[in-house]
Write an enzyme that holds these catalytic residues in place. Structure first.
Site, short mmCIF file in Angstrom:
data_model
loop_
_atom_site.label_atom_id
_atom_site.label_comp_id
_atom_site.label_asym_id
_atom_site.label_seq_id
_atom_site.Cartn_x
_atom_site.Cartn_y
_atom_site.Cartn_z
N ARG A 56 5.50 -82.98 155.41
CA ARG A 56 6.91 -82.75 155.73
C ARG A 56 7.80 -82.97 154.52
NH1 ARG A 56 8.17 -85.88 160.94
NH2 ARG A 56 10.18 -84.80 160.76
N VAL A 90 15.14 -86.36 159.32
CA VAL A 90 14.68 -87.17 158.18
C VAL A 90 14.68 -86.35 156.89
CG1 VAL A 90 13.38 -88.78 159.61
CG2 VAL A 90 12.26 -86.69 158.81
N HIS A 106 17.13 -92.27 162.12
CA HIS A 106 15.67 -92.34 162.26
C HIS A 106 14.98 -92.41 160.92
CE1 HIS A 106 15.86 -90.34 166.51
NE2 HIS A 106 16.27 -91.59 166.51
C1 BV8 Z 1 14.09 -97.46 170.61
C2 BV8 Z 1 10.50 -90.05 163.77
C3 BV8 Z 1 14.54 -99.68 171.28
C4 BV8 Z 1 10.83 -89.42 162.53
C5 BV8 Z 1 11.57 -89.95 165.89
C6 BV8 Z 1 11.47 -93.86 178.65
C7 BV8 Z 1 12.73 -93.36 178.98
C8 BV8 Z 1 13.76 -93.35 178.05
C9 BV8 Z 1 13.54 -93.83 176.75
C10 BV8 Z 1 12.30 -94.31 176.43
C11 BV8 Z 1 11.27 -94.34 177.37
N1 BV8 Z 1 10.17 -94.85 176.76
C12 BV8 Z 1 10.49 -95.17 175.49
C13 BV8 Z 1 11.78 -94.86 175.27
C14 BV8 Z 1 12.54 -95.06 174.02
C15 BV8 Z 1 12.17 -93.96 173.03
C16 BV8 Z 1 12.44 -92.60 173.63
O1 BV8 Z 1 13.59 -92.19 173.74
N2 BV8 Z 1 11.37 -91.89 174.01
C17 BV8 Z 1 11.54 -90.59 174.62
C18 BV8 Z 1 10.54 -89.61 174.02
C19 BV8 Z 1 11.36 -90.73 176.12
N3 BV8 Z 1 13.02 -94.16 171.88
C20 BV8 Z 1 12.62 -94.96 170.89
O2 BV8 Z 1 11.54 -95.50 170.85
C21 BV8 Z 1 13.65 -95.25 169.80
N4 BV8 Z 1 13.72 -96.67 169.62
O3 BV8 Z 1 14.40 -97.05 171.71
O4 BV8 Z 1 14.08 -98.79 170.27
C22 BV8 Z 1 16.00 -99.79 171.10
C23 BV8 Z 1 16.87 -98.97 171.82
C24 BV8 Z 1 18.25 -99.11 171.65
C25 BV8 Z 1 18.73 -100.03 170.75
C26 BV8 Z 1 17.82 -100.82 170.04
C27 BV8 Z 1 16.46 -100.70 170.20
C28 BV8 Z 1 13.22 -94.65 168.47
C29 BV8 Z 1 13.38 -93.15 168.53
C30 BV8 Z 1 13.08 -92.56 167.16
C31 BV8 Z 1 11.71 -92.01 167.17
N5 BV8 Z 1 11.49 -91.25 165.96
N6 BV8 Z 1 11.16 -89.31 164.83
C32 BV8 Z 1 10.21 -88.09 162.41
O5 BV8 Z 1 8.98 -88.01 162.43
O6 BV8 Z 1 11.00 -87.17 162.32
S1 BV8 Z 1 12.23 -89.05 167.14
C33 BV8 Z 1 12.03 -87.37 166.86
O7 BV8 Z 1 12.57 -86.69 167.98
C34 BV8 Z 1 12.84 -86.87 165.69
O8 BV8 Z 1 13.26 -87.88 164.84
C35 BV8 Z 1 14.05 -86.27 166.31
O9 BV8 Z 1 15.14 -86.90 165.80
C36 BV8 Z 1 13.95 -86.67 167.71
C37 BV8 Z 1 14.69 -85.81 168.67
O10 BV8 Z 1 14.23 -84.51 168.54
P1 BV8 Z 1 15.34 -83.36 168.29
O11 BV8 Z 1 15.98 -83.61 166.97
O12 BV8 Z 1 16.22 -83.28 169.47
O13 BV8 Z 1 14.40 -82.12 168.15
P2 BV8 Z 1 13.74 -81.30 169.35
O14 BV8 Z 1 12.64 -80.48 168.77
O15 BV8 Z 1 13.44 -82.22 170.50
O16 BV8 Z 1 14.91 -80.33 169.83
C38 BV8 Z 1 15.37 -79.33 168.94
C39 BV8 Z 1 16.58 -78.69 169.62
O17 BV8 Z 1 17.12 -77.72 168.72
C40 BV8 Z 1 16.20 -77.97 170.89
O18 BV8 Z 1 17.15 -78.28 171.91
C41 BV8 Z 1 16.32 -76.47 170.51
O19 BV8 Z 1 16.82 -75.69 171.58
C42 BV8 Z 1 17.35 -76.53 169.41
N7 BV8 Z 1 17.20 -75.45 168.42
C43 BV8 Z 1 16.05 -74.86 167.96
N8 BV8 Z 1 16.37 -73.91 167.06
C44 BV8 Z 1 17.72 -73.91 166.93
C45 BV8 Z 1 18.26 -74.88 167.79
N9 BV8 Z 1 19.58 -75.11 167.92
C46 BV8 Z 1 20.40 -74.36 167.15
N10 BV8 Z 1 19.97 -73.40 166.30
C47 BV8 Z 1 18.64 -73.15 166.17
N11 BV8 Z 1 18.23 -72.19 165.32
#
Ligand code: BV8
Length: 228
Positions: A56, A90, A106
């Site tokens: 990446r 990132v 992140h």
């Molecule tokens: C935390 C690493 C505690 C870097 C990432 C159960 C329920 C709820 C929450 C949780 C749960 N179990 C666990 C959790 C918490 C968890 C979480 O949310 N899990 C989810 C999956 C359920 N979160 C965590 O663990 C976080 N930490 O909670 O710690 C805490 C909490 C609060 C306060 C203190 C402590 C840590 C989360 C970070 C994880 N690391 N990445 C890397 O490798 O990149 S997350 C990863 O997904 C990426 O970093 C990215 O940022 C993130 C989100 O993805 P998106 O950016 O939204 O990308 P995605 O592909 O999903 O979507 C793309 C969008 O673009 C789509 O909608 C698409 O339609 C659109 N698109 C596409 N093309 C275009 C477009 N739009 C416009 N134009 C285009 N051309």
């Protein structure tokens, strides 16, 4: 418009050729989240995780900012109010488009972190399990990336900005990952206007007062022109 807080996700970098996470063929289609974006996955197989982030880093270096990144940089420099840019991404495409003070909640591909002594330094293009920490010399260098289960960066600063926001915009994010996906609720409670700019409705679309669907390189420049 006094203070605008913007959250971007992988969708804003999609048209620069960087894979998103959850679109078909996205990054997670090739790897299981548990294997490449968790501390447990790194402990289990550091070579796989370094390989994932090395690829990446190279991809991001070869990519170029697109019209959406450039429009946000223009908004930051031309707006008479404060424009805060928070990204889940990132890559460094916002910075290379000219954006200032980007909050990488992140982490960033450009950063390396020592899992032993917490030292941080600029990551080389490629890291591996033998990469040593320049401060404590341990073989415990890891990407300075926030993995699942880890605390996102600069949360206090982000909530401070959300409390003061007049407008909150989410761009190119699927609204699946917390706490970022909850910012729209916080902004609404603090009285801000909200808008989602995305290719298709996100998981949190119903929380937004306004929406603009389409490719970021079309919707973001149009939105910025409407603000300036
Ligand atoms: C935390 C690493 C505690 C870097 C990432 C159960 C329920 C709820 C929450 C949780 C749960 N179990 C666990 C959790 C918490 C968890 C979480 O949310 N899990 C989810 C999956 C359920 N979160 C965590 O663990 C976080 N930490 O909670 O710690 C805490 C909490 C609060 C306060 C203190 C402590 C840590 C989360 C970070 C994880 N690391 N990445 C890397 O490798 O990149 S997350 C990863 O997904 C990426 O970093 C990215 O940022 C993130 C989100 O993805 P998106 O950016 O939204 O990308 P995605 O592909 O999903 O979507 C793309 C969008 O673009 C789509 O909608 C698409 O339609 C659109 N698109 C596409 N093309 C275009 C477009 N739009 C416009 N134009 C285009 N051309």
């Amino acid at each position: 418009m006094k203070k605008i807080v913007i959250l971007t996700g992988a969708g804003i970098s999609a048209e620069s050729g960087l894979g998103t996470f959850r679109d078909e063929g996205g990054l997670w289609a090739q790897h299981r989240i548990e294997d490449v974006a968790t501390p447990e996955g790194f402990a289990r197989n550091p070579d796989l995780v370094h390989h994932f982030y090395n690829a990446r880093r190279v991809q991001a270096q070869q990519a170029r900012p697109n019209a959406a990144h450039e429009a946000l940089a223009r908004l930051q420099s031309a707006s008479d109010g404060e424009v805060i840019l928070v990204t889940q991404n990132v890559d460094d495409l916002h910075e290379r488009a000219g954006s200032q003070n980007v909050i990488h909640m992140h982490g960033a591909l450009s950063g390396a972190l020592c899992a032993s002594c917490d030292a941080r330094w600029r990551a080389p293009l490629k890291m591996n399990r033998d990469s040593i920490c320049p401060k404590c010399a341990a073989h415990s260098a890891r990407p300075d990336i926030v993995w699942f289960g880890e605390m996102p960066y600069q949360m206090d600063e982000i909530y401070h900005h959300l409390r003061e926001a007049d407008l909150f915009a989410a761009i190119g994010t699927s609204g699946n990952v917390y706490p970022a996906a909850g910012f729209v609720q916080d902004a609404t409670q603090f009285g801000a206007g909200t808008i989602e700019l995305n290719l298709e409705p996100s998981a949190t679309v119903s929380a937004f007062a306004q929406t603009s669907f389409g490719k970021a390189t079309d919707t973001v420049p149009a939105w910025v022109e409407s603000l300036l």
